[in-house]
Scaffold this motif. Structure first.
Motif, PDB file in Angstrom:
ATOM      1  N   ARG A  71       0.839  -1.205   0.000  1.00  0.00           N
ATOM      2  CA  ARG A  71       0.000   0.000   0.000  1.00  0.00           C
ATOM      3  C   ARG A  71       0.873   1.255   0.000  1.00  0.00           C
ATOM      4  O   ARG A  71       1.965   1.258   0.571  1.00  0.00           O
ATOM      5  CB  ARG A  71      -0.922  -0.015   1.226  1.00  0.00           C
ATOM      6  N   PRO A  72       0.371   2.331  -0.609  1.00  0.00           N
ATOM      7  CA  PRO A  72       1.183   3.557  -0.732  1.00  0.00           C
ATOM      8  C   PRO A  72       1.187   4.412   0.521  1.00  0.00           C
ATOM      9  O   PRO A  72       1.043   5.623   0.452  1.00  0.00           O
ATOM     10  CB  PRO A  72       0.495   4.271  -1.908  1.00  0.00           C
ATOM     11  N   ARG A  73       1.299   3.791   1.673  1.00  0.00           N
ATOM     12  CA  ARG A  73       1.413   4.487   2.945  1.00  0.00           C
ATOM     13  C   ARG A  73       2.437   3.768   3.798  1.00  0.00           C
ATOM     14  O   ARG A  73       2.702   2.581   3.604  1.00  0.00           O
ATOM     15  CB  ARG A  73       0.063   4.526   3.677  1.00  0.00           C
ATOM     16  N   SER A  74       3.005   4.497   4.785  1.00  0.00           N
ATOM     17  CA  SER A  74       4.030   3.855   5.605  1.00  0.00           C
ATOM     18  C   SER A  74       3.407   2.727   6.422  1.00  0.00           C
ATOM     19  O   SER A  74       2.242   2.797   6.849  1.00  0.00           O
ATOM     20  CB  SER A  74       4.673   4.881   6.535  1.00  0.00           C
TER      21      SER A  74
END
Length: 267
Positions: free
Chosen positions: A101-104
């Motif tokens: 996913r494009p989040r930390s």
């Protein structure tokens, strides 16, 4: 979407899910309130029977207990994803999806679940602080309120750091290590009493290795207006909660190293 907005959506979804069963959520909160209240009742019984110990009264102990309980309740509320990381993410292979996913990953684990039941322990801590205030006759000036908030913030940072370290170890052990409960739940118990009653080696461990004394003992002395019998200067006492943030920073450095070494276990 900003990180805060994303966390707000995580929080909203988590609360809606738990409130599908409001009776269960309320019962868990009440259970959290009473689960550890026996500890402070036991302390009251001992002080009522034997009187002050090394100059410490029941009111002093209640302030230690309340401050640490509030800090731990908030940290536990924010770090559920790290607490179950080994069992629910590494062993099952679900951490692979988190990384895609494009989040930390850390942000997603913070938003994994906000357990409303922890409000029970938070309420318990606030009630005990109120009890201490009544017993000691504390006068909460603005500077003391700010110091109390700073102390709790340092405690929240340190306890989250312990959860992050526990999660980091799961990269190598796969399962969440229950032995870490010795320094998390055990640390909560130890930091609810003044350091001066412990042996030198344990006192040094709680100051220099896992700095629980820095987020409880020293700043609470400043709140009580007492000098440190161990020799720390008065100016240092309100500064020590910063150790909690340093510990959290070190924990996230270890976390980044663990993520870099992560190898999927599959599903």
């Amino acid at each position: 979407m900003s990180a805060l907005l994303l966390l707000a959506r995580y929080f909203s979804a988590s609360v809606r899910g738990q409130m599908q069963y409001p009776g269960s959520a309320l019962a868990l909160g009440v259970a959290q309130f009473f689960a550890t209240i026996i500890d402070i009742l036991a302390a009251w019984a001992l002080f009522d029977r034997f009187g002050p110990v090394q100059g410490w009264t029941f009111g002093d102990i209640a302030l230690f207990f309340g401050m640490v309980s509030v800090s731990f309740a908030i940290a536990d509320f924010l770090s559920r994803g790290f607490d179950v990381f080994g069992t629910s993410f590494v062993r099952t292979g679900d951490f692979d999806r988190v990384l895609l996913r494009p989040r930390s990953a850390a942000l997603q684990l913070i938003g994994y679940e906000f357990r409303l039941s922890r409000i029970g322990r938070l309420a318990q801590g606030l009630v005990v602080i109120g009890l201490s205030t009544s017993v000691l006759g504390l006068d909460w000036h603005a500077d003391k309120i700010l110091l109390a908030i700073w102390t709790i913030a340092g405690g929240v940072a340190l306890f989250i750091g312990l959860m992050v370290l526990q999660a980091t170890l799961a990269f190598w052990t796969v399962e969440s290590l229950e032995v870490m409960n010795v320094v998390t739940y055990g640390g909560v118990q130890a930091s609810q009493f003044p350091l001066s009653i412990y042996a030198d080696w344990f006192r040094n461990f709680l100051i220099f290795v896992i700095p629980l004394g820095c987020i409880a003992y020293f700043p609470v002395l400043a709140l009580l207006g007492k000098p440190d019998s161990l020799g720390a200067p008065d100016w240092l006492l309100p500064l020590t909660p910063a150790a909690g943030f340093v510990f959290l920073g070190i924990s996230f450095l270890a976390w980044r190293f663990g993520v870099a070494k992560y190898t999927s276990t599959g599903s």
